[in-house]
Design a protein around this motif. Structure first.
Motif, PDB file in Angstrom:
ATOM      1  N   PRO A  13     -12.742   4.185   4.141  1.00  0.00           N
ATOM      2  CA  PRO A  13     -13.254   5.342   3.587  1.00  0.00           C
ATOM      3  C   PRO A  13     -14.548   5.393   3.997  1.00  0.00           C
ATOM      4  CG  PRO A  13     -13.240   3.620   1.947  1.00  0.00           C
ATOM      5  CD  PRO A  13     -12.432   3.034   3.107  1.00  0.00           C
ATOM      6  N   ALA A  14     -15.045   6.549   4.118  1.00  0.00           N
ATOM      7  CA  ALA A  14     -16.440   6.958   4.465  1.00  0.00           C
ATOM      8  C   ALA A  14     -17.222   7.402   3.368  1.00  0.00           C
ATOM      9  CB  ALA A  14     -16.440   8.216   5.564  1.00  0.00           C
ATOM     10  N   LEU A  15     -16.706   7.932   2.260  1.00  0.00           N
ATOM     11  CA  LEU A  15     -17.197   8.256   1.023  1.00  0.00           C
ATOM     12  C   LEU A  15     -17.211   7.356  -0.108  1.00  0.00           C
ATOM     13  CD1 LEU A  15     -16.092  11.991   0.952  1.00  0.00           C
ATOM     14  CD2 LEU A  15     -18.072  11.103   2.206  1.00  0.00           C
ATOM     15  N   HIS A  16     -15.978   6.561  -0.093  1.00  0.00           N
ATOM     16  CA  HIS A  16     -15.921   5.459  -1.367  1.00  0.00           C
ATOM     17  C   HIS A  16     -16.226   4.133  -0.874  1.00  0.00           C
ATOM     18  CE1 HIS A  16     -13.623   9.102  -1.590  1.00  0.00           C
ATOM     19  NE2 HIS A  16     -13.297   8.478  -2.902  1.00  0.00           N
ATOM     20  N   PHE A  17     -16.563   3.235  -1.967  1.00  0.00           N
ATOM     21  CA  PHE A  17     -16.774   1.885  -1.607  1.00  0.00           C
ATOM     22  C   PHE A  17     -15.535   1.115  -1.522  1.00  0.00           C
ATOM     23  CE2 PHE A  17     -17.280  -2.546  -3.165  1.00  0.00           C
ATOM     24  CZ  PHE A  17     -18.118  -2.920  -2.137  1.00  0.00           C
ATOM     25  N   LEU A 447     -10.070  24.663  -7.176  1.00  0.00           N
ATOM     26  CA  LEU A 447     -10.093  23.403  -6.718  1.00  0.00           C
ATOM     27  C   LEU A 447     -11.094  22.996  -5.950  1.00  0.00           C
ATOM     28  CD1 LEU A 447      -6.172  23.646  -5.461  1.00  0.00           C
ATOM     29  CD2 LEU A 447      -7.243  23.110  -7.961  1.00  0.00           C
ATOM     30  N   THR A 448     -11.800  21.848  -6.308  1.00  0.00           N
ATOM     31  CA  THR A 448     -12.663  21.021  -5.576  1.00  0.00           C
ATOM     32  C   THR A 448     -11.842  19.857  -5.111  1.00  0.00           C
ATOM     33  OG1 THR A 448     -14.635  21.946  -6.325  1.00  0.00           O
ATOM     34  CG2 THR A 448     -14.670  19.762  -5.440  1.00  0.00           C
ATOM     35  N   ILE A 449     -11.600  19.554  -3.658  1.00  0.00           N
ATOM     36  CA  ILE A 449     -10.801  18.599  -3.246  1.00  0.00           C
ATOM     37  C   ILE A 449     -11.671  17.668  -2.308  1.00  0.00           C
ATOM     38  CG2 ILE A 449      -8.779  17.742  -1.953  1.00  0.00           C
ATOM     39  CD1 ILE A 449      -7.783  20.733  -2.342  1.00  0.00           C
ATOM     40  N   PHE A 450     -11.820  16.311  -2.527  1.00  0.00           N
ATOM     41  CA  PHE A 450     -12.482  15.547  -1.526  1.00  0.00           C
ATOM     42  C   PHE A 450     -11.441  14.606  -0.975  1.00  0.00           C
ATOM     43  CE2 PHE A 450     -15.961  16.221  -4.475  1.00  0.00           C
ATOM     44  CZ  PHE A 450     -17.116  16.180  -3.744  1.00  0.00           C
ATOM     45  N   VAL A 451     -11.662  14.925   0.522  1.00  0.00           N
ATOM     46  CA  VAL A 451     -10.770  14.179   1.620  1.00  0.00           C
ATOM     47  C   VAL A 451     -11.206  13.203   2.119  1.00  0.00           C
ATOM     48  CG1 VAL A 451      -8.911  14.512   3.433  1.00  0.00           C
ATOM     49  CG2 VAL A 451      -9.522  16.303   1.900  1.00  0.00           C
ATOM     50  N   ASP A 452     -10.857  11.597   2.094  1.00  0.00           N
ATOM     51  CA  ASP A 452     -11.572  10.701   2.613  1.00  0.00           C
ATOM     52  C   ASP A 452     -10.220   9.950   3.594  1.00  0.00           C
ATOM     53  OD1 ASP A 452     -13.313   8.897   3.808  1.00  0.00           O
ATOM     54  OD2 ASP A 452     -13.628   8.196   1.786  1.00  0.00           O
ATOM     55  N   ARG A 453     -10.478   9.134   4.195  1.00  0.00           N
ATOM     56  CA  ARG A 453      -9.547   8.691   5.500  1.00  0.00           C
ATOM     57  C   ARG A 453      -8.409   8.124   4.828  1.00  0.00           C
ATOM     58  NH1 ARG A 453     -14.554   6.263   8.016  1.00  0.00           N
ATOM     59  NH2 ARG A 453     -15.522   8.104   9.518  1.00  0.00           N
ATOM     60  N   CYS A 454      -8.429   7.701   3.587  1.00  0.00           N
ATOM     61  CA  CYS A 454      -7.259   6.982   2.909  1.00  0.00           C
ATOM     62  C   CYS A 454      -7.177   7.752   1.493  1.00  0.00           C
ATOM     63  CB  CYS A 454      -7.342   5.742   2.928  1.00  0.00           C
ATOM     64  SG  CYS A 454      -8.464   4.822   1.917  1.00  0.00           S
ATOM     65  N   SER A 455      -7.686   8.922   1.127  1.00  0.00           N
ATOM     66  CA  SER A 455      -7.729   9.368  -0.263  1.00  0.00           C
ATOM     67  C   SER A 455      -7.657  10.870  -0.265  1.00  0.00           C
ATOM     68  CB  SER A 455      -8.558   8.477  -1.214  1.00  0.00           C
ATOM     69  OG  SER A 455      -9.912   8.746  -0.707  1.00  0.00           O
TER      70      SER A 455
END
Length: 500
Positions: A13-17, A447-455
């Motif tokens: 992920p780019a946004l998540h730890f 809707l607010t949607i956060f898209v990361d590389r696996c989530s």
């Protein structure tokens, strides 16, 4: 790089730890101290599957960028270090401080090994830090609280200051009894039983990782209620792991719920009536930070599900954390509900000018939005129903398939469909169509949607309903599309912010 390594890094992920190359599960010991957010977490320092549980450690100054540190509290020949919490003992009630330096004190579950002095027992223990949370010393008098139980764990300790006095309060669980147990202490070492809560509402799986905190109702500091959260596995609203919450009062001794639907063991037909921290498959063990600035209530959860946790295709690192969320308590149609918003200054991460769209009809079928493709995005969209039975967005798609996030207005439901989201065959439980109740507001859905590389993390109607789901799309699946089934709908407005 091997193919396996390439796959794992594709999903990093780019946004998540996430850890560099080891196992991660429950967040532990969340605290803001010395201008830094500290995230500790269940960690296997020696591998990428569950085992050798210790406390890993990461820090951030903005809740967006995290620095991983060496293991903070390590397992040994006597104990695994299960979940717990950290407090700043500013008045040195524990006596662990030195001179003018007050300690941080970790309260954790000792899961004692077969050859230890307490074989098979789970009990509560202490460690302390004099350098702001980077190195820790285990208390020589551990454990400080035992019930001679094999399922007594996950202590969250808070400082209570109220009509009943000023002291430490611990909320922990007897996991298989579906029971939260509350204790009191003056010094963090000697504990007195206050009361118990439960079973109530969802009891389809063991109870774990409780939390207890006050929140103003609708921002009114003169009207404060207490929130008790407790996670369970399995038994969530869409199967597997999940977290529920209760709203009520705490008088320093007893938590009294005003939102209990069912006492005792749950009615499986009433899952949809309970209050859930998140309706998705991958939001578990959520707990809040101690001492967050400006009395904000900030929460992070583990983004995975015990149904398939060891099988997700990210070895050698395993599992990310959720985004940090700011929690508030608001009245919605006469009911007190938690509202969650992503925390942090997201404008600072924007990689380019956003893609924007307004007043556009969604026709039957799938329409790719040229110029909106990406792998790491924030999507803000307002949708208005028309004649379609369902409508919404396809994320990380190839023009036809992808992860569908949509609305079924006739059923008053939000859904996330990841059955064609990419890699899904690593476990039979992973392909899923998950739903949550959602009503239109003034005739629209926001809707607010956060898209990361696996989530994917979905915040609907301003955060009144959230859904969190892991996905494992192909690197080439980057398209963003809109879709409608059985008619048309309208995009009132849409903004896509790309992150690097």
């Amino acid at each position: 790089m091997t193919a396996a390594t390439t796959t794992a890094e594709t999903f990093r992920p780019a946004l998540h730890f996430a850890t560099r190359n080891t196992w991660l599960n429950d967040p532990n010991g969340l605290i803001y101290h010395g201008g830094v957010y500290h995230l500790y977490y269940q960690n296997n320092p020696f591998g990428s599957v569950h085992g050798n549980l210790s406390w890993g450690h990461a820090t951030s100054t903005d809740l967006l960028n995290w620095t991983d540190h060496p293991v903070a509290i390590a397992c040994d020949e006597n104990e695994d270090i299960f979940s717990g919490s950290i407090v700043f003992d500013r008045h040195n009630t524990s006596g662990f401080g030195s001179g003018s330096t007050a300690p941080l004190v970790a309260i954790y579950t000792s899961a004692y090994k077969p050859d230890s002095a307490h074989p098979g027992i789970q009990a509560q223990s202490l460690a302390y830090s004099m350098d702001g949370g980077y190195t820790w010393t285990k208390h020589t008098g551990n454990p400080v609280l035992s019930r001679n139980s094999r399922e007594f764990r996950d202590p969250k300790v808070i400082r209570y200051d109220g009509a009943a006095g000023s002291y430490w309060v611990m909320v922990a669980v007897e996991a298989k009894d579906f029971q939260v147990v509350l204790y009191k202490s003056e010094d963090l070492k000697s504990w007195e039983l206050l009361s118990t809560f439960g079973p109530a509402n969802a009891t389809g799986g063991i109870w774990e990782c409780p939390d207890l905190f006050p929140l103003p109702v609708d921002g009114d500091p003169e009207n404060v209620k207490w929130v008790l959260t407790v996670n369970l596995n399995p038994g969530g609203p869409n199967k597997g792991s999940a977290g529920q919450y209760f709203v009520g009062d705490f008088d320093g001794t007893t938590f009294t719920s005003a939102s209990t639907v069912t006492e005792g063991l749950q009615d499986p037909d009433r899952l949809g009536e309970y209050q859930w921290l998140d309706w998705g498959r991958d939001y578990y063990a959520g707990v809040s930070f101690s001492d967050a600035p400006d009395d904000r209530r900030l929460m992070i959860a583990w983004m995975n599900n015990w149904q398939y946790v060891n099988d997700i295709p990210t070895s050698p690192w395993r599992s990310p954390m959720s985004l940090a969320r700011e929690i508030s308590l608001q009245t919605n149609e006469g009911k007190l509900c938690l509202v969650q918003q992503p925390a942090g200054d997201w404008t600072a991460l924007a990689d380019a000018e956003p893609f924007c769209l307004s007043e556009t009809t969604i026709h039957e079928g799938v329409q790719v939005l040229a110029g909106a493709a990406g792998t790491v995005q924030r999507i803000d969209v307002t949708l208005r129903p028309g004649s379609a039975a369902e409508f919404g967005l396809i994320l990380r798609g190839d023009g036809v398939t992808g992860t569908r996030v949509g609305i079924r207005p006739g059923e008053a439901k939000l859904f996330v469909d990841r059955r064609e989201s990419g890699q899904t065959d690593f476990h039979e439980s992973f392909p899923s169509l998950d739903t949550a109740p959602l009503q239109a507001t003034a005739g629209t859905y926001r809707l607010t949607i956060f898209v990361d590389r696996c989530s994917v993390e979905v915040f609907a109607q301003g955060g009144l309903v959230t859904m969190t789901e892991l996905i494992f799309p192909a690197e080439t699946s980057t398209e963003l599309s809109v879709f409608a089934v059985g008619g048309t709908a309208t995009v009132n407005n849409l903004q896509v912010t790309q992150f690097a």
